[in-house]
Design an enzyme around this catalytic site. Sequence first.
Site, mmCIF file in Angstrom:
data_model
loop_
_atom_site.group_PDB
_atom_site.id
_atom_site.type_symbol
_atom_site.label_atom_id
_atom_site.label_comp_id
_atom_site.label_asym_id
_atom_site.label_seq_id
_atom_site.Cartn_x
_atom_site.Cartn_y
_atom_site.Cartn_z
ATOM 1 N N PHE A 155 23.792 28.761 -27.141
ATOM 2 C CA PHE A 155 22.361 28.884 -26.890
ATOM 3 C C PHE A 155 21.784 29.782 -27.973
ATOM 4 O O PHE A 155 22.043 30.984 -28.008
ATOM 5 C CB PHE A 155 22.050 29.481 -25.517
ATOM 6 C CG PHE A 155 20.566 29.572 -25.270
ATOM 7 C CD1 PHE A 155 19.870 28.470 -24.812
ATOM 8 C CD2 PHE A 155 19.874 30.730 -25.548
ATOM 9 C CE1 PHE A 155 18.491 28.519 -24.625
ATOM 10 C CE2 PHE A 155 18.488 30.801 -25.362
ATOM 11 C CZ PHE A 155 17.812 29.703 -24.891
ATOM 12 N N ASP A 240 25.168 35.452 -34.114
ATOM 13 C CA ASP A 240 23.959 35.555 -33.310
ATOM 14 C C ASP A 240 24.201 36.599 -32.221
ATOM 15 O O ASP A 240 24.842 36.338 -31.213
ATOM 16 C CB ASP A 240 23.625 34.187 -32.683
ATOM 17 C CG ASP A 240 22.357 34.231 -31.841
ATOM 18 O OD1 ASP A 240 21.883 35.332 -31.499
ATOM 19 O OD2 ASP A 240 21.843 33.145 -31.498
ATOM 20 N N LYS A 269 15.449 40.423 -29.020
ATOM 21 C CA LYS A 269 15.383 40.933 -27.656
ATOM 22 C C LYS A 269 15.269 42.449 -27.601
ATOM 23 O O LYS A 269 14.190 42.999 -27.705
ATOM 24 C CB LYS A 269 16.546 40.393 -26.833
ATOM 25 C CG LYS A 269 16.469 38.880 -26.605
ATOM 26 C CD LYS A 269 17.443 38.403 -25.575
ATOM 27 C CE LYS A 269 17.430 36.874 -25.434
ATOM 28 N NZ LYS A 269 16.169 36.327 -24.962
#
Length: 416
Positions: A155, A240, A269
């Site tokens: 994801f 990532d 984030k």
Amino acid sequence: MTAPARATTSAGADARSSEELIRAEEPVLAHNYHPLPVVVARAEGTWVEDVEGRRYLDMLAGYSALNFGHRNPVLIEAAHRQLDRLTLTSRAFHNDQLAGFAESLAALTGLDMVLPMNTGAEAVESAVKVARKWAYEVKGVEPGRATIVVAAGNFHGRTTTIVSFSTDESAREGFGPFTPGFRVVPYNDLAALEAAIDETTAAVLIEPVQGEAGVIIPDDGYLAGVRELTRRAGCLFVADEIQSGLGRTGTTLAVEHESVVPDLLLLGKALGGGIVPVSAVVGRRDVLSVLRPGEHGSTFGGNPLAAAVGSAVVGLLETGEYQRRAAELGVVLRDGLAALVGRGVEGFRSRGLWAGVDIDPSIGTGREISQGLMDEGILVKDTHGSTIRLAPPLTITAEELLSALGSLEKVLTRGV
């Protein structure tokens, strides 16, 4: 037609009830999310409060965007100070916050250069562009033939290019045609990865821990193996760490568990402290230097408000306090979940303050367990059927964590 008047409080907040607000969203919001039926109005630290004043312990932390808790006073103060001075210039001009942010982030990660963006998906898209350009200009791949190897179950976001290499059909169905140039191999399989790499490979893009897939942790040696394969093949290792980075796993970066340094590192984030969207591609100078003025950009990327908050986030991490808390409380989380295996929990995976918990399907779905926990004042989120994810703010106390685990035991015992 005139819209109906809405009651507001003196602070301008909508005064409708939770039920009324949820019902009001239905006709005017695109249905791209299926949130739990709680309407948050206020938050502080590890706790949120709904419009009726009910309090909930946040055990999700905005998918790691709130690693430092809601309204962390250090980050709020940095944002307020910058709001009173300057918020946006665009990158058409320099601003006095960006250099310090880039310097501190590069130093924190042990890399050379920073490409500031806004959202995690933008960081991934930017890394794809950089890797391809590096492949053509440095590696000598024939124009238009560069490939990037990714892992099944990934994801990385929901833009058109990113869903092109997703293996989640709910993210792909109806959104083609898809962007070519990606090869998907099983996660945690070095032999398959090695077989997929060839002279056209620009990069291997993986999550050191797969978050959305259910906190999937690879075998010891996998990340080091990816680093060695990419080094040997002369391609880039892109990690990532948008969810796994910045303290979540008990180290600043999840790749540190194997002493691995990627060529490009993707952050987001938590980098914005739960205040503003901030993301970045951090990497080697010789890789990020392939970009030249006009080839890539972002109006808001590197804006002074984001840079001020991002610098404050780096300052919190420089102390090591949050990494230590995640490591120490991660033991409490692991031990508490281990005690529930066979008692409603089929299995779990955890690293630091992050866990994917597989619930016995006979007790309920992940969604049902999440709603049961909500009724107990605990907020979590489900993924992939009967799995729930736990990722509390790193500011949580041991007592709060044990209380949440007690609530999970209670829900599992009574069923849904």
